[in-house]
Design an enzyme around this catalytic site. Structure first.
Site, mmCIF file in Angstrom:
data_model
loop_
_atom_site.group_PDB
_atom_site.id
_atom_site.type_symbol
_atom_site.label_atom_id
_atom_site.label_comp_id
_atom_site.label_asym_id
_atom_site.label_seq_id
_atom_site.Cartn_x
_atom_site.Cartn_y
_atom_site.Cartn_z
ATOM 1 N N ALA A 235 37.810 35.203 34.075
ATOM 2 C CA ALA A 235 38.815 34.566 34.917
ATOM 3 C C ALA A 235 38.780 33.036 34.845
ATOM 4 O O ALA A 235 39.447 32.429 34.014
ATOM 5 C CB ALA A 235 38.653 35.058 36.348
ATOM 6 N N ARG A 236 37.983 32.411 35.703
ATOM 7 C CA ARG A 236 37.821 30.967 35.740
ATOM 8 C C ARG A 236 36.357 30.662 36.014
ATOM 9 O O ARG A 236 35.700 31.334 36.804
ATOM 10 C CB ARG A 236 38.701 30.324 36.813
ATOM 11 C CG ARG A 236 40.189 30.327 36.506
ATOM 12 C CD ARG A 236 40.512 29.407 35.325
ATOM 13 N NE ARG A 236 41.942 29.318 35.056
ATOM 14 C CZ ARG A 236 42.602 30.097 34.203
ATOM 15 N NH1 ARG A 236 41.937 31.056 33.565
ATOM 16 N NH2 ARG A 236 43.890 29.930 33.996
ATOM 17 N N ASP A 260 33.730 34.015 29.061
ATOM 18 C CA ASP A 260 34.836 33.467 28.285
ATOM 19 C C ASP A 260 35.334 32.176 28.923
ATOM 20 O O ASP A 260 36.131 31.456 28.333
ATOM 21 C CB ASP A 260 35.978 34.485 28.194
ATOM 22 C CG ASP A 260 37.048 34.064 27.195
ATOM 23 O OD1 ASP A 260 36.683 33.715 26.051
ATOM 24 O OD2 ASP A 260 38.242 34.066 27.559
ATOM 25 N N GLU A 265 34.264 23.097 31.731
ATOM 26 C CA GLU A 265 34.893 23.595 30.511
ATOM 27 C C GLU A 265 35.703 22.471 29.887
ATOM 28 O O GLU A 265 36.518 21.856 30.580
ATOM 29 C CB GLU A 265 35.809 24.779 30.860
ATOM 30 C CG GLU A 265 36.370 25.510 29.661
ATOM 31 C CD GLU A 265 37.115 26.780 30.036
ATOM 32 O OE1 GLU A 265 38.280 26.914 29.596
ATOM 33 O OE2 GLU A 265 36.561 27.618 30.771
ATOM 34 N N HIS A 284 36.945 30.424 25.796
ATOM 35 C CA HIS A 284 38.205 30.734 26.493
ATOM 36 C C HIS A 284 39.246 31.312 25.521
ATOM 37 O O HIS A 284 40.396 30.886 25.484
ATOM 38 C CB HIS A 284 38.766 29.480 27.175
ATOM 39 C CG HIS A 284 39.576 29.792 28.401
ATOM 40 N ND1 HIS A 284 39.614 28.969 29.502
ATOM 41 C CD2 HIS A 284 40.396 30.838 28.695
ATOM 42 C CE1 HIS A 284 40.409 29.494 30.426
ATOM 43 N NE2 HIS A 284 40.898 30.624 29.952
#
Length: 323
Positions: A235-236, A260, A265, A284
């Site tokens: 997700a985040r 991911d 980030e 990502h």
């Protein structure tokens, strides 16, 4: 200048050509519908004021002053926090997003990461790099309990793909009374979250980042998780407390994590997560798919018809001015 049905803005996404997006829209619309790609800032200034629909990553506010024909901005991202929503609302322009188009790829990657940990494929890859023919123990995914946090398009896609693996599933959603595709549905109440974490072999994070979910998985939650549990964040990054995750992985409070997304980030080259063998990281890329434009074009083309009929738009995040 002739009115244009759809103007595609020039800035691409995920390494995909906006020309391909424009072509995908043309393929889905009758010949009397016009789709124009604005290749330069000048063309955007010329075309946006004549368009019914504009689609792209975002739209510059100064272009909206003269966009008297504009009815819809179709964002090519799932998130719209970078879009001038207040200005679009002021002008009575509807906004839709790309929510759901990434779900199949993200779900497949989540399943792949869980299977990787179950069968310890990452250990096999490490031994192959050293030409080392030495056996190691693995487990089975069968009979595991998988908690999916968030039952939106991504969470539902994960659960759908878990069918046939003979696992038990727990879903966490904002309104558990709605039920869901999982064997059991709980809410975001702290007691519910800890109850699910205590029983889970795998935890898949698939919810939006907001005030409720920021830092949802932190030191206290890692203490509740089983020592052989695996966290999969699709997700985040901000939903997971990074420092607490590093500590949990280093001290074997959990078996591993597959990320991911990260916080921060991009993940800095000297970040400790890179050096942890029980942490899998991808940059990502979970939602990347060659079907990106096809799925988005399906939504935007359908919404052009819905505009004509005065119907509610698919993936609508801002309603048009009802006045």
């Amino acid at each position: 200048m002739t009115e244009t049905d759809i103007v595609v803005l020039r800035e691409g996404t995920e390494g995909l050509s906006m020309e391909s997006y424009a072509d995908a829209l043309r393929d889905r619309l009758p010949a009397d519908r016009t789709v124009t790609l604005a290749r330069t800032p000048k063309q955007e200034r010329e075309l946006v004021p004549e368009a019914r629909v504009v689609t792209g990553i975002t739209v510059e506010e100064d272009l909206l002053d003269r966009a008297e024909q504009l009815e819809l901005f179709a964002c090519t991202f799932a998130g719209t926090d970078h879009v001038p929503m207040d200005t679009l609302a002021e002008y009575g322009v509807a906004v839709t997003n790309a929510g759901g188009i990434h779900a199949p790829g993200i779900a497949e990657q989540a399943i792949g990461n869980m299977l990787t940990f179950a069968r310890r494929l990452h250990e096999g890859w490490r031994r192959k790099q050293h030409s080392e023919w030495r056996h190691f123990q693995s487990t089975e995914f069968t009979d595991s309990t998988v908690t999916v946090i968030g039952l939106g398009s991504i969470g539902q896609a994960v659960v759908q793909r878990l069918q046939g693996f003979e696992v038990d599933t727990i879903g966490i959603r904002y309104t558990p009374s709605k039920g869901g595709p999982t064997d059991e549905v709980l809410g975001f109440d702290s007691d519910d979250v800890h109850d699910a974490l205590a029983r889970s072999d795998y935890v898949v994070v698939a919810c939006p980042l907001n005030d409720l979910t920021r830092g949802l998985i932190g030191e206290d939650e890692f203490a509740t998780m089983q020592t052989d549990a695996v966290l999969v964040n699709t997700a985040r990054g901000g939903i997971v407390d990074t420092d607490a995750l590093v500590s949990a992985l280093r001290s074997n409070k959990i078996r591993g994590a597959a990320l991911d997304v990260t916080e921060p980030e991009p993940l800095p080259a000297d970040h400790p997560l890179w050096g942890l063998e029980n942490c899998l990281i991808t940059p990502h890329t979970g939602g990347h798919t060659p079907k990106h434009w096809d799925r988005l074009a399906d939504i935007v083309a359908e919404n052009l018809d819905r505009l004509d009929e005065g119907e509610e738009l698919q993936n609508q995040v801002l309603a048009p001015d009802s006045g």
